[in-house]
Design a protein around this motif. Structure first.
Motif, PDB file in Angstrom:
ATOM      1  N   ILE A  61       0.568   1.621  -7.553  1.00  0.00           N
ATOM      2  CA  ILE A  61      -0.885   1.701  -7.405  1.00  0.00           C
ATOM      3  C   ILE A  61      -1.465   2.640  -8.454  1.00  0.00           C
ATOM      4  O   ILE A  61      -2.486   2.345  -9.087  1.00  0.00           O
ATOM      5  N   LEU A 121      -8.897  -1.982  -6.324  1.00  0.00           N
ATOM      6  CA  LEU A 121      -8.552  -2.622  -5.059  1.00  0.00           C
ATOM      7  C   LEU A 121      -9.641  -3.635  -4.720  1.00  0.00           C
ATOM      8  O   LEU A 121     -10.821  -3.287  -4.591  1.00  0.00           O
ATOM      9  N   PRO A 180       0.801  -1.229   0.000  1.00  0.00           N
ATOM     10  CA  PRO A 180       0.000   0.000   0.000  1.00  0.00           C
ATOM     11  C   PRO A 180       0.835   1.281   0.000  1.00  0.00           C
ATOM     12  O   PRO A 180       0.333   2.342  -0.374  1.00  0.00           O
ATOM     13  N   ASP A 238      -1.776  -5.452  -0.737  1.00  0.00           N
ATOM     14  CA  ASP A 238      -3.172  -5.377  -1.148  1.00  0.00           C
ATOM     15  C   ASP A 238      -3.327  -6.076  -2.494  1.00  0.00           C
ATOM     16  O   ASP A 238      -2.406  -6.074  -3.320  1.00  0.00           O
ATOM     17  N   ARG A 252       2.953   3.919  -3.934  1.00  0.00           N
ATOM     18  CA  ARG A 252       1.986   4.796  -4.596  1.00  0.00           C
ATOM     19  C   ARG A 252       2.148   4.808  -6.121  1.00  0.00           C
ATOM     20  O   ARG A 252       1.163   4.870  -6.848  1.00  0.00           O
ATOM     21  N   PRO A 295      -7.873  -5.306   0.605  1.00  0.00           N
ATOM     22  CA  PRO A 295      -6.783  -4.735   1.393  1.00  0.00           C
ATOM     23  C   PRO A 295      -6.207  -5.797   2.327  1.00  0.00           C
ATOM     24  O   PRO A 295      -6.943  -6.627   2.856  1.00  0.00           O
TER      25      PRO A 295
END
Length: 167
Positions: free
Chosen positions: A139, A149, A133, A161, A136, A152
């Motif tokens: 993601i 997502l 997580p 995740d 960044r 989690p």
């Protein structure tokens, strides 16, 4: 990445690993910013790099695709790794990583788009990715590529995740 072949994008080629790639992977993973979100967050040792190359070749032989070397077309240099890993639970997940000098140039977005197209052509659905997580940048790339997502804390031991595309 593809047995006896490769995945190509405008600026990148993903080809099967060869033994000569092992020391290049060790050098790439020597950068803490590159290895901090991969596996146990530690640099890759020469033995583990050689094993990675060996296992990637075995996966290519067994499944016809797997993980390979990301090579920049313009320079011919190995700049990362990408493909599909099999974490041991019967699933497959997309993995990728680039050297720091290649960040911020849109190569990650291009690479992930190529991997998604590859998966869709072969009916791999949903396409899975696990990510820390705190990562960044990864993601952001996953979301741009249509991943959402899904769970989690999916990999409780590693704190990752689960993201899915096409679920």
């Amino acid at each position: 990445m593809i047995h006896a072949s490769q995945l190509e994008t405008v600026r990148l080629v993903v080809r099967p690993f060869v033994q000569a790639d092992a020391p290049l992977l060790v050098a790439l993973f020597a950068d803490p910013d590159v290895h901090r979100f991969v596996d146990d967050g530690q640099p890759l040792t020469p033995d583990v790099a050689a094993l990675w190359v060996e296992r990637s070749a075995a996966n290519l032989e067994r499944f016809g695709y797997g993980t390979g070397a990301v090579v920049e077309r313009a320079s011919g240099e190995l700049i990362g790794w990408a493909g599909f890993a099999r974490p041991g639970d019967g699933t497959e997940e997309v993995i990728y990583g680039l050297r720091r000098a290649s960040w911020g140039r849109g190569l990650g977005k291009e690479l992930l788009a190529g991997l998604v197209a590859f998966a869709e052509e072969r009916g791999i659905a949903p396409i899975r990715a696990t990510v820390d997580p705190a990562n960044r940048a990864s993601i952001h790339l996953l979301r741009l590529a249509g991943f959402v997502l899904a769970e989690p804390g999916h990999d409780c031991g590693a704190g990752n995740d689960l993201y899915l595309r096409g679920a």
